[in-house]
Design a protein around this motif. Structure first.
Motif, PDB file in Angstrom:
ATOM      1  N   HIS A 160       4.053   8.837  15.987  1.00 30.97           N
ATOM      2  CA  HIS A 160       3.486   7.478  15.925  1.00 30.97           C
ATOM      3  C   HIS A 160       4.104   6.600  14.832  1.00 30.97           C
ATOM      4  O   HIS A 160       4.495   5.466  15.102  1.00 30.97           O
ATOM      5  CB  HIS A 160       1.972   7.596  15.669  1.00 30.97           C
ATOM      6  CG  HIS A 160       1.276   6.276  15.478  1.00 30.97           C
ATOM      7  ND1 HIS A 160       1.067   5.384  16.506  1.00 30.97           N
ATOM      8  CD2 HIS A 160       0.731   5.698  14.365  1.00 30.97           C
ATOM      9  CE1 HIS A 160       0.426   4.325  16.041  1.00 30.97           C
ATOM     10  NE2 HIS A 160       0.220   4.478  14.747  1.00 30.97           N
TER      11      HIS A 160
ATOM     12  N   MET B 227       6.177   3.170  15.404  1.00 29.32           N
ATOM     13  CA  MET B 227       5.626   1.856  15.045  1.00 29.32           C
ATOM     14  C   MET B 227       6.597   1.110  14.130  1.00 29.32           C
ATOM     15  O   MET B 227       6.773  -0.103  14.240  1.00 29.32           O
ATOM     16  CB  MET B 227       4.256   2.002  14.374  1.00 29.32           C
ATOM     17  CG  MET B 227       3.166   2.534  15.289  1.00 29.32           C
ATOM     18  SD  MET B 227       2.906   1.542  16.778  1.00 29.32           S
ATOM     19  CE  MET B 227       3.617   2.594  18.038  1.00 29.32           C
TER      20      MET B 227
ATOM     21  N   ILE C 141       0.840  -1.205   0.000  1.00 25.49           N
ATOM     22  CA  ILE C 141       0.000   0.000   0.000  1.00 25.49           C
ATOM     23  C   ILE C 141       0.871   1.251   0.000  1.00 25.49           C
ATOM     24  O   ILE C 141       2.033   1.221   0.428  1.00 25.49           O
ATOM     25  CB  ILE C 141      -0.939   0.097   1.240  1.00 25.49           C
ATOM     26  CG1 ILE C 141      -0.164   0.001   2.564  1.00 25.49           C
ATOM     27  CG2 ILE C 141      -2.039  -0.922   1.186  1.00 25.49           C
ATOM     28  CD1 ILE C 141      -1.010   0.306   3.805  1.00 25.49           C
TER      29      ILE C 141
HETATM   30  C1  HEM Z   1      -6.445   7.474  14.399  1.00 23.27           C
HETATM   31  C2  HEM Z   1      -5.568   6.597  14.853  1.00 23.27           C
HETATM   32  C3  HEM Z   1      -4.341   6.140  14.094  1.00 23.27           C
HETATM   33  C4  HEM Z   1      -3.715   6.680  13.009  1.00 23.27           C
HETATM   34  C5  HEM Z   1      -4.078   7.936  12.228  1.00 23.27           C
HETATM   35  C6  HEM Z   1      -2.596   5.815  12.680  1.00 23.27           C
HETATM   36  C7  HEM Z   1      -1.716   6.004  11.635  1.00 23.27           C
HETATM   37  C8  HEM Z   1      -0.814   5.070  11.179  1.00 23.27           C
HETATM   38  C9  HEM Z   1      -0.119   5.121   9.920  1.00 23.27           C
HETATM   39  C10 HEM Z   1      -0.232   6.264   8.907  1.00 23.27           C
HETATM   40  C11 HEM Z   1       0.653   4.006   9.830  1.00 23.27           C
HETATM   41  C12 HEM Z   1       1.543   3.578   8.641  1.00 23.27           C
HETATM   42  C13 HEM Z   1       0.838   2.485   7.821  1.00 23.27           C
HETATM   43  C14 HEM Z   1      -0.354   3.006   7.049  1.00 23.27           C
HETATM   44  O1  HEM Z   1      -0.343   4.153   6.555  1.00 23.27           O
HETATM   45  O2  HEM Z   1      -1.345   2.260   6.897  1.00 23.27           O
HETATM   46  C15 HEM Z   1       0.467   3.259  11.047  1.00 23.27           C
HETATM   47  C16 HEM Z   1       1.113   2.081  11.348  1.00 23.27           C
HETATM   48  C17 HEM Z   1       0.966   1.402  12.519  1.00 23.27           C
HETATM   49  N1  HEM Z   1       0.107   1.711  13.540  1.00 23.27           N
HETATM   50 FE1  HEM Z   1      -1.137   3.297  13.626  1.00 23.27          FE
HETATM   51  N2  HEM Z   1      -2.546   4.777  13.576  1.00 23.27           N
HETATM   52  C18 HEM Z   1      -3.592   4.941  14.453  1.00 23.27           C
HETATM   53  C19 HEM Z   1      -3.909   4.111  15.513  1.00 23.27           C
HETATM   54  C20 HEM Z   1      -3.164   3.027  15.909  1.00 23.27           C
HETATM   55  C21 HEM Z   1      -3.462   2.190  17.050  1.00 23.27           C
HETATM   56  C22 HEM Z   1      -4.672   2.363  17.965  1.00 23.27           C
HETATM   57  C23 HEM Z   1      -2.462   1.239  17.109  1.00 23.27           C
HETATM   58  C24 HEM Z   1      -2.224   0.135  18.094  1.00 23.27           C
HETATM   59  C25 HEM Z   1      -2.816  -0.002  19.232  1.00 23.27           C
HETATM   60  C26 HEM Z   1      -1.571   1.470  15.996  1.00 23.27           C
HETATM   61  C27 HEM Z   1      -0.452   0.707  15.698  1.00 23.27           C
HETATM   62  C28 HEM Z   1       0.240   0.764  14.518  1.00 23.27           C
HETATM   63  C29 HEM Z   1       1.271  -0.197  14.138  1.00 23.27           C
HETATM   64  C30 HEM Z   1       1.754  -1.410  14.951  1.00 23.27           C
HETATM   65  C31 HEM Z   1       1.718   0.204  12.876  1.00 23.27           C
HETATM   66  C32 HEM Z   1       2.811  -0.493  12.053  1.00 23.27           C
HETATM   67  C33 HEM Z   1       2.287  -1.753  11.428  1.00 23.27           C
HETATM   68  C34 HEM Z   1       2.024  -1.646   9.977  1.00 23.27           C
HETATM   69  O3  HEM Z   1       1.980  -0.532   9.421  1.00 23.27           O
HETATM   70  O4  HEM Z   1       1.842  -2.709   9.358  1.00 23.27           O
HETATM   71  N3  HEM Z   1      -2.025   2.572  15.293  1.00 23.27           N
HETATM   72  N4  HEM Z   1      -0.438   3.915  11.859  1.00 23.27           N
END
Ligand code: HEM
Length: 154
Positions: free
Chosen positions: A67, A71, A49
């Motif tokens: 964040h 992560m 993606i």
């Molecule tokens: C409104 C809430 C949140 C936003 C805007 C956000 C945003 C992001 C973004 C932009 C990424 C990079 C991957 C992507 O763009 O799809 C990401 C990755 C990640 N987030 Fe968040 N996140 C949120 C909530 C959370 C929560 C609640 C958790 C865990 C309890 C979390 C855990 C992770 C982890 C482990 C990754 C890395 C894993 C992967 O991308 O495969 N996030 N997040």
């Protein structure tokens, strides 16, 4: 299970990890609270993606800048979280087959997540959909397990 040096979702013995986990938790809880102030575009690639997550509010941009690299680092270290959610368990189990390129922008973050493994591609895509739901519904979405590949709209 014996708690190893990785800790147990931050509840292990290492105080530095526990502090980091508490910090990471406070950041994503605040992102969930502020979900209305976040915009997101997600492009599905053959091997993963590409996402663009932005906000007009500098507080939210700072949270995103904290964040996403945090992560990424946790994936590299295998410092898992959301261990009750099978999608996250599976992503952390396959972290070595996952590549993540992050670009911090003035108003948000651009991420490209890819893999050479078809199952991991599907996990990445399912996770992208899960983040969409966090942005759309905030805590209400985060309280439920994320759909696995094939179960949701990924
Ligand atoms: C409104 C809430 C949140 C936003 C805007 C956000 C945003 C992001 C973004 C932009 C990424 C990079 C991957 C992507 O763009 O799809 C990401 C990755 C990640 N987030 Fe968040 N996140 C949120 C909530 C959370 C929560 C609640 C958790 C865990 C309890 C979390 C855990 C992770 C982890 C482990 C990754 C890395 C894993 C992967 O991308 O495969 N996030 N997040």
């Amino acid at each position: 299970m014996t708690p190893g040096p990785r800790g147990r979702g931050g509840h292990g013995l290492d105080p530095e990890r526990r502090a980091r986990h508490r910090h990471d938790q406070s950041v994503f809880h605040r992102l969930l609270e502020r979900h209305d102030a976040i915009q997101r575009q997600r492009e599905v690639l053959d091997n993963g993606i590409r996402t663009l997550t932005t906000s007009a509010d500098p507080e939210v941009v700072a949270l995103l800048h904290d964040h996403v690299p945090a992560m990424h680092q946790r994936l590299e270290e295998g410092f898992a979280l959301r261990r009750w959610d099978p999608l996250y368990v599976e992503i952390f189990a396959h972290r070595q087959q996952l590549r993540m390129a992050i670009e911090l922008l003035e108003d948000g973050v651009r991420v490209e997540e890819t893999s050479d493994d078809l199952w991991v591609v599907r996990l990445i895509q399912a996770h992208g959909t899960a983040v969409d739901a966090f942005v759309a519904h905030g805590h209400e979405a985060a309280g439920q397990p994320s759909p696995m590949p094939g179960e949701g709209k990924d």
